[in-house]
Design an enzyme around this catalytic site. Structure first.
Site, PDB file in Angstrom:
ATOM      1  N   LYS A   1       0.844  -1.207   0.000  1.00  0.00           N
ATOM      2  CA  LYS A   1       0.000   0.000   0.000  1.00  0.00           C
ATOM      3  C   LYS A   1       0.876   1.254   0.000  1.00  0.00           C
ATOM      4  CE  LYS A   1      -0.293  -0.252   5.047  1.00  0.00           C
ATOM      5  NZ  LYS A   1      -1.151  -0.564   6.206  1.00  0.00           N
TER       6      LYS A   1
ATOM      7  N   TYR B   1      13.147  31.166   3.628  1.00  0.00           N
ATOM      8  CA  TYR B   1      11.954  31.864   4.129  1.00  0.00           C
ATOM      9  C   TYR B   1      12.071  32.115   5.628  1.00  0.00           C
ATOM     10  CZ  TYR B   1       9.599  30.712  -0.263  1.00  0.00           C
ATOM     11  OH  TYR B   1       9.243  30.606  -1.583  1.00  0.00           O
TER      12      TYR B   1
HETATM   13  C1  LIG Z   1      -0.301  -1.598   6.798  1.00  0.00           C
HETATM   14  C2  LIG Z   1      -0.871  -2.860   7.311  1.00  0.00           C
HETATM   15  C3  LIG Z   1      -0.058  -3.980   7.545  1.00  0.00           C
HETATM   16  C4  LIG Z   1       1.460  -3.923   7.472  1.00  0.00           C
HETATM   17  O1  LIG Z   1       1.937  -3.308   8.653  1.00  0.00           O
HETATM   18  P1  LIG Z   1       3.514  -3.197   8.953  1.00  0.00           P
HETATM   19  O2  LIG Z   1       3.574  -2.664  10.332  1.00  0.00           O
HETATM   20  O3  LIG Z   1       4.040  -2.225   7.957  1.00  0.00           O
HETATM   21  O4  LIG Z   1       4.077  -4.550   8.789  1.00  0.00           O
HETATM   22  C5  LIG Z   1      -0.657  -5.160   7.901  1.00  0.00           C
HETATM   23  N1  LIG Z   1      -2.005  -5.246   8.045  1.00  0.00           N
HETATM   24  C6  LIG Z   1      -2.807  -4.184   7.858  1.00  0.00           C
HETATM   25  C7  LIG Z   1      -4.265  -4.325   8.045  1.00  0.00           C
HETATM   26  C8  LIG Z   1      -2.274  -2.960   7.504  1.00  0.00           C
HETATM   27  O5  LIG Z   1      -3.092  -1.921   7.321  1.00  0.00           O
END
Ligand SMILES: *Cc1c(COP(=O)(O)O)cnc(C)c1O
Length: 374
Positions: free
Chosen positions: A37, A263
């Site tokens: 993701k 800035y």
């Molecule tokens: C993002 C996510 C993961 C992975 O988590 P990590 O801590 O990056 O291993 C696993 N399960 C769900 C539901 C997530 O949203």
């Protein structure tokens, strides 16, 4: 590698190594689903997905339907689990691209069922059980009623139940163990009445620290990228960071005493100061909290950021580094010579976590992929 001023070098061999190391940790009975993701935490969803599948991941997992579609449009046909919350209006896109949706409420389930029927398909779905994360999912006491409602939707096929830990990355695993016990009990009751092939719960932290939660499949994200979920988890599995963030020195000049940078003039030179421009800023994904605080590597030495991070540029102090010139490589995350700046160090400057440091990298930063050997 890349002729652009700024690029993230992604070592796909490190991704393959991390997948193999995690698979070894969980054993051959447990499937590994690669969480890609948020553009694979900034690393690039499609190349990372391909490398992870080649290295032994059997599925992919994303948060959004759009992320699943991006993988499909790249020609990836592995099963894709969508874990995030969605509105019923998005069901058509999910069905069209054969995404395995997590279904959290009856309205979405009905919409997806209609789409599946119209497409002449039966779609596998998963149900999330909220055991303490408190964001979405079905509460354990609602689960049986919900599964009964789903069973009436003939174009959906319940394939899995899952939960997600709130504190698996903390030293005290008590709440995570309570969540897991709650999930096991809910799944036990559900399996008495319904056929549910797959149970899954473990994120990276649970894989590293809570082996009893492996179940049928694990869902590592951050560990795929070679980063540990927190300073508190075990380092027994040796992970390799996959991302190096590089920029290049632009103009080098001497700031006279009293000269200011950026800035708000938050840096004013007390004495003549040799400074280098790096054409990278928050418009590329650097955190503005690095202003007057972060560092970069040039010629193997640390150069502190002077003044504010702006959208397109930062300026660093190179007074102590001899011979700096236009075109020199600058490393913002990763190794250069004997020195290294980790995502964790950047996270500390930016008052955040390593996850956000890599995920923040925007499309304007070119990605350059070092191929994996698998
Ligand atoms: C993002 C996510 C993961 C992975 O988590 P990590 O801590 O990056 O291993 C696993 N399960 C769900 C539901 C997530 O949203």
């Amino acid at each position: 590698m890349s002729s652009f001023t700024n690029f993230a070098i992604i070592d796909l061999d490190a991704i393959a190594h991390n997948v193999a190391a995690l698979k070894k940790r969980v054993g051959s009975d447990v499937a590994l689903w690669a969480v890609v993701k948020a553009n694979a935490y900034g690393h690039g969803a499609v190349p990372v997905a391909r490398a992870a599948l080649a290295a032994g991941a059997s599925r992919l997992a994303v948060a959004r339907i759009r992320e699943g579609i991006e993988l499909r449009q790249a020609g990836i046909d592995a099963p894709i689990l969508v874990m995030g919350y969605h509105l019923p209006t998005e069901a058509a896109a999910a069905a069209a691209h054969d995404l395995i949706m997590t279904v959290n409420d009856v309205a979405f389930a009905r919409a997806l069922d209609h789409q599946a029927r119209d497409a002449g398909k039966q779609l596998p779905i998963h149900v999330k059980v909220d055991t303490g994360m408190g964001r979405f999912g079905v509460l354990p006491e609602e689960l049986l009623g919900f599964l009964e409602a789903l069973a009436r939707l003939r174009h959906l096929k319940l394939e899995g139940l899952w939960t997600h830990f709130a504190t698996a990355d903390e030293a005290d695993k008590d709440f995570a163990r309570r969540q897991f016990a709650m999930f096991r009990y809910a799944a036990f009751l559900a399996r008495d009445r319904f056929d549910i092939p797959l149970l899954h719960a473990a994120n990276s932290a649970a894989i590293l620290d809570l082996p009893e939660a492996n179940l049928d499949a694990v869902r590592p994200g951050i560990a795929l990228y070679g980063l540990y979920p927190s300073p508190e988890v075990s380092r027994e599995v040796a992970l390799r960071p996959a991302l190096t963030l590089v920029s290049h020195v632009g103009r080098v000049r001497t700031l006279p005493p009293g000269g200011s940078v950026g800035y708000g003039r938050t840096f004013i030179a007390r004495e003549a100061t040799s400074v280098a421009l790096l054409p990278i800023g928050y418009g590329d994904g650097l955190h503005r909290l690095l202003s007057n605080r972060g560092q970069v590597l040039i010629r193997g030495q640390r150069a502190p950021i002077l003044g504010r991070v702006s959208m397109d540029n930062i300026v660093v102090d190179v007074s102590h580094i001899p011979g700096v010139q236009e075109g020199d490589e600058a490393v913002l995350i990763g190794r250069q010579g004997e020195e290294a700046i980790t995502a964790e160090e950047v996270a500390a400057w930016a008052e955040t976590i390593n996850y956000e440091v890599t995920t923040a990298l925007l499309p304007r930063v070119a990605r350059a992929y070092r191929p994996s050997r698998t």
